[in-house]
Design a protein around this motif. Structure first.
Motif, PDB file in Angstrom:
ATOM      1  N   GLY A  24     115.950  -5.119 -97.891  1.00 37.40           N
ATOM      2  CA  GLY A  24     115.114  -3.812 -96.777  1.00 37.40           C
ATOM      3  C   GLY A  24     113.613  -3.726 -96.038  1.00 37.40           C
ATOM      4  O   GLY A  24     113.436  -3.112 -95.403  1.00 37.40           O
ATOM      5  N   ALA A  25     113.018  -5.011 -96.789  1.00 31.27           N
ATOM      6  CA  ALA A  25     111.138  -4.589 -96.663  1.00 31.27           C
ATOM      7  C   ALA A  25     111.181  -5.172 -95.406  1.00 31.27           C
ATOM      8  O   ALA A  25     112.359  -5.982 -93.871  1.00 31.27           O
ATOM      9  CB  ALA A  25     110.914  -6.157 -97.723  1.00 31.27           C
ATOM     10  N   GLU A  26     110.141  -5.130 -94.150  1.00 29.93           N
ATOM     11  CA  GLU A  26     110.127  -5.338 -92.553  1.00 29.93           C
ATOM     12  C   GLU A  26     109.234  -6.317 -93.042  1.00 29.93           C
ATOM     13  O   GLU A  26     107.792  -6.059 -93.752  1.00 29.93           O
ATOM     14  CB  GLU A  26     109.609  -4.876 -92.084  1.00 29.93           C
ATOM     15  CG  GLU A  26     111.057  -3.634 -92.287  1.00 29.93           C
ATOM     16  CD  GLU A  26     110.557  -2.605 -90.784  1.00 29.93           C
ATOM     17  OE1 GLU A  26     109.496  -3.003 -90.883  1.00 29.93           O
ATOM     18  OE2 GLU A  26     111.611  -1.791 -90.691  1.00 29.93           O
ATOM     19  N   TYR A  27     108.811  -7.834 -92.263  1.00 32.02           N
ATOM     20  CA  TYR A  27     107.278  -8.518 -92.658  1.00 32.02           C
ATOM     21  C   TYR A  27     106.515  -8.724 -90.743  1.00 32.02           C
ATOM     22  O   TYR A  27     107.260  -8.151 -89.968  1.00 32.02           O
ATOM     23  CB  TYR A  27     107.656  -9.704 -92.830  1.00 32.02           C
ATOM     24  CG  TYR A  27     107.752 -10.055 -94.348  1.00 32.02           C
ATOM     25  CD1 TYR A  27     106.589 -10.826 -95.017  1.00 32.02           C
ATOM     26  CD2 TYR A  27     109.341  -9.116 -94.868  1.00 32.02           C
ATOM     27  CE1 TYR A  27     107.103 -11.027 -96.792  1.00 32.02           C
ATOM     28  CE2 TYR A  27     109.438  -9.518 -96.341  1.00 32.02           C
ATOM     29  CZ  TYR A  27     107.998  -9.990 -96.990  1.00 32.02           C
ATOM     30  OH  TYR A  27     107.614 -10.128 -98.358  1.00 32.02           O
ATOM     31  N   VAL A  28     105.712  -8.795 -91.037  1.00 31.32           N
ATOM     32  CA  VAL A  28     104.190  -9.199 -90.358  1.00 31.32           C
ATOM     33  C   VAL A  28     104.595 -10.321 -90.217  1.00 31.32           C
ATOM     34  O   VAL A  28     103.786 -10.804 -90.977  1.00 31.32           O
ATOM     35  CB  VAL A  28     103.958  -8.557 -89.413  1.00 31.32           C
ATOM     36  CG1 VAL A  28     102.517  -9.000 -88.585  1.00 31.32           C
ATOM     37  CG2 VAL A  28     103.636  -6.960 -89.351  1.00 31.32           C
ATOM     38  N   ILE A  29     104.842 -11.340 -89.435  1.00 28.66           N
ATOM     39  CA  ILE A  29     104.136 -12.901 -89.105  1.00 28.66           C
ATOM     40  C   ILE A  29     102.736 -13.079 -88.720  1.00 28.66           C
ATOM     41  O   ILE A  29     102.623 -12.485 -87.633  1.00 28.66           O
ATOM     42  CB  ILE A  29     105.055 -13.380 -88.855  1.00 28.66           C
ATOM     43  CG1 ILE A  29     106.691 -13.575 -90.124  1.00 28.66           C
ATOM     44  CG2 ILE A  29     104.890 -14.923 -89.168  1.00 28.66           C
ATOM     45  CD1 ILE A  29     107.583 -14.198 -89.215  1.00 28.66           C
ATOM     46  N   THR A  30     102.204 -13.785 -89.463  1.00 30.25           N
ATOM     47  CA  THR A  30     100.474 -13.903 -89.098  1.00 30.25           C
ATOM     48  C   THR A  30      99.833 -15.131 -88.854  1.00 30.25           C
ATOM     49  O   THR A  30     100.428 -15.738 -89.535  1.00 30.25           O
ATOM     50  CB  THR A  30      99.325 -12.709 -89.262  1.00 30.25           C
ATOM     51  OG1 THR A  30      99.300 -13.670 -90.347  1.00 30.25           O
ATOM     52  CG2 THR A  30      99.574 -11.615 -88.997  1.00 30.25           C
ATOM     53  N   ASN A  31      99.389 -15.674 -87.422  1.00 34.08           N
ATOM     54  CA  ASN A  31      98.834 -16.935 -87.045  1.00 34.08           C
ATOM     55  C   ASN A  31      97.247 -16.761 -86.419  1.00 34.08           C
ATOM     56  O   ASN A  31      97.105 -16.074 -85.762  1.00 34.08           O
ATOM     57  CB  ASN A  31      99.567 -17.477 -85.903  1.00 34.08           C
ATOM     58  CG  ASN A  31      99.247 -19.272 -86.128  1.00 34.08           C
ATOM     59  OD1 ASN A  31      99.055 -19.903 -86.879  1.00 34.08           O
ATOM     60  ND2 ASN A  31     100.022 -20.038 -84.724  1.00 34.08           N
TER      61      ASN A  31
END
Length: 83
Positions: A24-31
């Motif tokens: 159920g977790a949500e992730y934001v991917i950063t570069n």
């Protein structure tokens, strides 16, 4: 609540992230400090399911059966959960 993960960390911890998303977790991917993507559980992504009844109604009324099949194929590919 979203978690943030850097691209480099994602490469090293992708299995852990997928397990979190399945739970159920949500992730934001950063570069380089910039948001490039979001990973959310399929059930949480309602872009294609919030108006499913209306989409089905429109598909039934489309005059061109090939066009209706094309849209149905696209809709199915967006809501698959077995990937």
């Amino acid at each position: 609540m979203s978690k943030t993960i850097k691209v480099g960390d994602l490469r090293r911890n992708s299995a852990e992230m997928i397990e979190d998303v399945q739970a159920g977790a949500e992730y934001v991917i950063t570069n380089h400090g910039h948001e490039v993507a979001r990973v959310v559980p399929t059930a949480a992504d309602t872009r294609w399911t919030h108006n499913r009844d209306r989409v089905d109604e429109v598909l039934e009324r489309v005059a061109d059966p090939e066009l209706a099949a094309f849209f149905e194929e696209g809709r199915r590919s967006e809501v698959r959960t077995d990937r």
